[in-house]
Every structure is written in C-alpha cells, then in structure tokens.
Design an enzyme around this catalytic site. Structure first.
Site, mmCIF file in Angstrom:
data_model
loop_
_atom_site.group_PDB
_atom_site.id
_atom_site.type_symbol
_atom_site.label_atom_id
_atom_site.label_comp_id
_atom_site.label_asym_id
_atom_site.label_seq_id
_atom_site.Cartn_x
_atom_site.Cartn_y
_atom_site.Cartn_z
ATOM 1 N N ASP A 1 3.711 28.391 -17.743
ATOM 2 C CA ASP A 1 3.424 29.245 -16.851
ATOM 3 C C ASP A 1 3.842 30.307 -16.616
ATOM 4 O O ASP A 1 3.112 30.472 -15.219
ATOM 5 C CB ASP A 1 2.279 28.090 -16.116
ATOM 6 C CG ASP A 1 3.243 27.245 -14.944
ATOM 7 O OD1 ASP A 1 4.301 27.236 -15.403
ATOM 8 O OD2 ASP A 1 2.619 26.729 -14.372
ATOM 9 N N ASP B 1 1.492 24.390 -21.031
ATOM 10 C CA ASP B 1 2.081 23.938 -20.020
ATOM 11 C C ASP B 1 0.821 23.988 -18.931
ATOM 12 O O ASP B 1 -0.391 25.051 -18.845
ATOM 13 C CB ASP B 1 3.206 25.285 -19.613
ATOM 14 C CG ASP B 1 3.902 24.700 -17.984
ATOM 15 O OD1 ASP B 1 3.715 23.442 -17.679
ATOM 16 O OD2 ASP B 1 4.767 25.583 -17.320
ATOM 17 N N LYS C 1 2.487 19.462 -20.474
ATOM 18 C CA LYS C 1 3.542 19.342 -19.885
ATOM 19 C C LYS C 1 3.216 19.703 -18.204
ATOM 20 O O LYS C 1 2.044 20.371 -17.747
ATOM 21 C CB LYS C 1 4.524 20.285 -19.493
ATOM 22 C CG LYS C 1 5.794 20.284 -18.537
ATOM 23 C CD LYS C 1 7.144 20.880 -18.422
ATOM 24 C CE LYS C 1 6.834 22.646 -18.464
ATOM 25 N NZ LYS C 1 6.284 22.911 -17.235
ATOM 26 N N GLU D 1 14.599 20.368 -13.258
ATOM 27 C CA GLU D 1 14.538 22.082 -12.708
ATOM 28 C C GLU D 1 15.478 22.138 -11.556
ATOM 29 O O GLU D 1 14.895 21.156 -10.724
ATOM 30 C CB GLU D 1 13.231 22.740 -12.660
ATOM 31 C CG GLU D 1 13.269 23.754 -11.917
ATOM 32 C CD GLU D 1 12.383 25.019 -12.267
ATOM 33 O OE1 GLU D 1 11.069 24.831 -13.459
ATOM 34 O OE2 GLU D 1 12.557 26.338 -11.328
#
Ligand code: KIV
Length: 260
Positions: free
Chosen positions: A43, A82, A111, A177
């Site tokens: 995204d 995503d 995800k 992340e």
C-alpha cells in the site's frame, strides 16, 4: 521457471536470505520477478504512485487493480497483497476482504500490519486457509512519524511479544520495519518463521525495499534505503534528448514513419 510456494519460503530460514521487493505494475513485475522470492503489492503505492500523504488513504479497489496486474505478470515469485487501512478491523471484515482480494487477484497471501492487537484476526484468517504475512515495528498505517522502533525497553518488549503472538497465530513470515538491529536479531533467532527486514539490519532472514526507492525513482531516501540506480536521471536525460529531437525535427526520422 518454478513458482515459489510458501513451503519454499519457510525452508529458506537460516539457509538463504529471502529477496523481496514491491511492485505495482506489469513493467516492474516483469523485471524483478525472476530475482525475487516475494513480490509485495504494497500500500506504499499510495505515496509512491498517487502522491498521498500516508497509506491511510489507499482504497481497497486501488489495491485490487494493481494486485491483479502484478499477479498476472509474476510467473515465479510469491505475490502478497497488502491489506489497506481499515479493511481488517475485525475478524469477519478481515476474512471477507482477504477472501475477496485473493479471489479477485489470485494473490498467494495477504499482509496485515499489527501484532498482539490483531492476533485473533490473523488466527481466524489462517484457520480459514488464508496465508498471512505479518508486519511489526514501524506500522505506516498507524504512524504519524517515521522514527525507528525498539529504543526503549517497553517498545522492545512490545515488539518482541508481537512477533511471538503473530507466530502463534500462524503467519508464514513477518516484515520487521525500522527496528533496531539487536531486537531484529533477537526476534529472528527466536521464531521459527522467516523475518523480512526493512530498515531492520542484516540479521533478518530476508530483506524488502520499495523498488521505486532503491532504483532512485521516488523522492524518499531514508537512511535504510540503499540506492542502486538513479533512474530519475536516466529518464530525465531521455526526455531532454526527445525534446531536442522534436524541436530540431530529428524525430520522427524516416525510420519512424509509415510510407505508402
Ligand atoms: O507497503 C509497502 O510497500 C510495505 C513495505 C514497505 C514492507 O509495507
């Protein structure tokens, strides 16, 4: 070329680093497919392609359109869809949307961003047979700054327990992340499934970057992005040449003309 399956991704833990990149289009997918284990239709396209301020404005239908073409163009990599913001707010909504995404795009997995707070949703999806990839640490759908994570004990404990909760819920891999190196290493060493780092050190089992960032097409260059090319410059010099050719009547030449 052999199609990568989830079992192949799992087998690579501790054996070979997983190569992952994002794609939103046919042209990029065709270039990266043979080199990747996983292609994420992220995204991040909200910011990268549509100039949005955050991924929170990305619509489900937009993701479907991009995921359709990426999946159709990928012959080798595992393609992950995503799930955009607010499309998995509870287990029933998540299941309906994930099922729809897979039915319409034929993607291999979805995800979701979050940890313990979404563990019940992830459990529901995996029990229903939908492969799920987790995403912990910095969560762009919820973040208001892009500061790295894991600097306080409280944060470290939270992110670590998020990784355990997602593993228990049945995810086949977790994107980590912008998490400090020591925490990424601890998570990777303590869970049986692959970790895929973005800004989270070499200790993860694989790496992912936004393709547009690493080829120098976007304007986003945080510390964790290595630029492998300056495609913007290459495009600009082609445009300048085209402008000159048009101005000086060098294009189209006889080679580019239909004659009767
Ligand atoms: O949306 C995206 O591209 C992502 C990656 C940055 C992991 O979630």
């Amino acid at each position: 070329m052999k199609k990568i399956l989830i079992k192949d991704i799992l087998k690579k833990k501790g054996i070979a680093p997983l190569i992952c990149l994002t794609a939103y289009s046919k042209s990029i997918t065709k270039i990266i497919d043979k080199y990747c284990d996983i292609i994420l239709v992220g995204d991040s396209l909200g910011m990268v392609l549509y100039g949005m301020k955050s991924t929170r404005s990305v619509k489900f239908e937009t993701m479907i359109n991009h995921a359709k073409v990426v999946k159709k163009s990928a012959k080798h990599s595992l393609v992950v869809f995503d799930m955009p913001y607010k499309t998995y707010s509870n287990k029933n909504v998540a299941y309906a949307n994930a099922k729809k995404a897979i039915r319409l795009t034929n993607c291999d997995a979805v995800k979701l961003e979050g940890g313990k707070n979404i563990a019940n949703i992830v459990t529901h999806l995996t029990k229903k047979g939908i492969p799920v990839m987790g995403h912990i640490g910095l969560l762009p759908q919820h973040a208001y700054n892009f500061k790295h994570k894991g600097t306080s004990n409280h944060q470290r404990q939270k992110i670590y327990s998020d990784s355990l909760a997602l593993t228990k819920a049945g995810v086949f891999a977790i994107v980590i992340e912008c998490v400090v190196e020591s925490l990424a290493k601890k998570i990777t060493n303590n869970i049986p499934i692959p970790t895929i780092g973005i800004g989270s050190s070499k200790y993860c089992d694989g790496q992912i970057l936004v393709t547009d960032d690493m080829i120098g097409l976007s304007d986003f260059y945080p510390k964790f992005v290595k630029r492998y090319a300056n495609i913007k410059k290459t495009i600009e010099s082609a445009i300048i040449k085209y402008c000159k050719d048009v101005r000086f009547k060098k294009f189209p030449s006889s080679k580019n003309v239909y004659k009767n």
